[in-house]
Each structure stands twice: as structure tokens, then as C-alpha cells.
Scaffold this active site. Structure first.
Site, PDB file in Angstrom:
ATOM      1  CG  ASP A  97      39.240  40.218  42.249  1.00 43.89           C
ATOM      2  OD1 ASP A  97      39.071  41.440  42.370  1.00 43.89           O
ATOM      3  OD2 ASP A  97      40.099  39.591  42.896  1.00 43.89           O
ATOM      4  CB  THR A  98      42.999  40.259  37.944  1.00 42.68           C
ATOM      5  OG1 THR A  98      42.133  40.066  36.817  1.00 42.68           O
ATOM      6  CG2 THR A  98      44.402  39.795  37.572  1.00 42.68           C
TER       7      THR A  98
END
Length: 209
Positions: free
Chosen positions: A84-85
Site C-alpha cells: 500500500d502506498t
């Protein structure tokens, strides 16, 4: 491991490209992100949650949910990679813009400023869960409202945290980066390969990662 392949719990084309770049064989394992039953993992920020804690928690939840799906479906057990960014300006988390107005607002905030890009990765296997979060800094040049509007007229901003992709047209406005280019894209390759190697994964040339 009986097969030298992983599950990728992500539909991101950038993550697929980066894994292919370093010769990691994968099979996409999608989690639900829409009705009727709702998403398998929500990306709602909890009250008082700090950005690094948020991105790490969401990634770990994705990895554990994907591992659960593997068990429920009776799929071959292979390591699963989740990521996840998030883009952070100060302590403000900037997710994916819902529409053009939101994208313009985000890029107006980022223009002329330095922000952080946090990408958390998690590898879940029979050996357990292993995670790491990589942090990079990105400095945007000043942008006029006309330049921001023109960029938001493209398709680039709308499936990316912070409303931009470093590998696309936004690169012309990025004055400096500090950290991992691949991490800013959505998958820090150095850290990913380290976690996968610890889980026993080799690349497609059958050499240790």
C-alpha cells in the site's frame, strides 16, 4: 515451497511491471473492493492514526486477508505479497482523488512543496508475516493552475495516491527525489526482494534474489 511463484494481492499495473522487471513470477490474487459485500480491506484512516501506522496496518490487513482467501479456496500455498502506498504532506494523508476537483486540490497542495511517499509491503507465508515500510521524499517544482488543470485532464491522477504518477507526465514537475524510485511508483524493489528471499522465493532465472 513446491512452486517458485508468489501471489500478488494487488491489481496495480505498476507493481506488476516492477515484479516482471526483476524476474519474480506471480499470480494476481484480487481482494474485493466493491459491493455487494463490500471491500475485504477498507482503507479508512482510524481516528488519530499516524501515516506510517496507517499504511503499515492496511498492508498487513491485505496480506492476512489474502492468506485467508488462499486457505478458503484451497489454493496452492505460496507466499503472498501485499503493498500500500500513501502520500503524506506534513501529517496529512493524501489518498487517491475521487474526481477532477479533488485531484486539482491535491496537486495544488503538492506544488512547490516536498512531501513523503510511504510504501509498506508485507509478505505472508507459512513462515508468518514479514513487513517493512519504505519512505521517500519528493519535491515538486511550482506549478501554475493551468498546468495542474491540464495534468488533471489526463487519466493519470485518478488511481494514484496523491493524484500523480512519477513514471508519467508528472515527472516534468518533479525537481528532486530522495529514496526509492520504485517505492514511489508503488513497490520498493530492494526491500521487496529482501522479504521474498527470506520467504524462499527465487527469480525466474532460478538464482537467489
Amino acid at each position: 515451497m513446491s512452486e517458485n511463484r508468489i501471489y500478488l494481492a494487488s491489481k496495480s499495473p505498476r507493481r506488476k511491471e516492477l515484479l516482471q522487471q526483476v524476474g519474480i513470477a506471480y499470480e494476481v490474487l484480487l481482494l474485493r473492493d466493491a459491493p455487494p459485500r463490500g471491500p475485504d480491506v477498507t482503507e479508512i484512516v482510524l481516528p488519530g492514526e499516524k501515516p506510517q501506522a496507517y499504511v503499515a496496518r492496511v498492508t498487513q490487513e491485505k496480506a492476512e486477508m489474502a492468506w485467508k482467501v488462499i486457505q478458503l479456496r484451497g489454493l496452492p500455498q505460496r507466499p503472498v505479497l501485499a503493498a500500500d502506498t500513501t502520500v503524506v504532506l506534513g501529517e496529512q494523508i493524501l489518498g487517491k482523488p475521487a474526481n477532477r476537483d479533488a485531484a486539482i486540490a491535491m496537486l495544488s497542495q503538492l506544488a512547490g512543496q516536498t512531501h513523503q511517499v510511504l510504501t509498506s509491503i508485507a509478505v505472508r507465508s507459512e513462515q508468518g508475516l514479514h513487513t517493512v515500510t519504505q519512505c521517500s521524499e519528493v519535491s515538486f517544482a511550482a506549478m501554475s493552475q493551468a498546468e495542474i488543470a491540464a495534468y488533471c485532464d489526463t487519466s493519470e491522477p485518478y488511481d494514484k495516491a496523491g493524484g500523480y504518477g512519477i513514471q508519467g507526465a508528472a515527472a516534468r514537475y518533479i525537481a528532486n527525489i530522495r529514496g526509492s524510485y520504485s517505492g514511489i511508483m508503488g513497490l520498493p524493489i530492494f526491500e521487496t526482494c529482501q522479504l521474498l528471499e527470506a520467504a524462499g522465493v527465487r527469480n525466474t532465472t532460478d538464482r537467489p534474489l
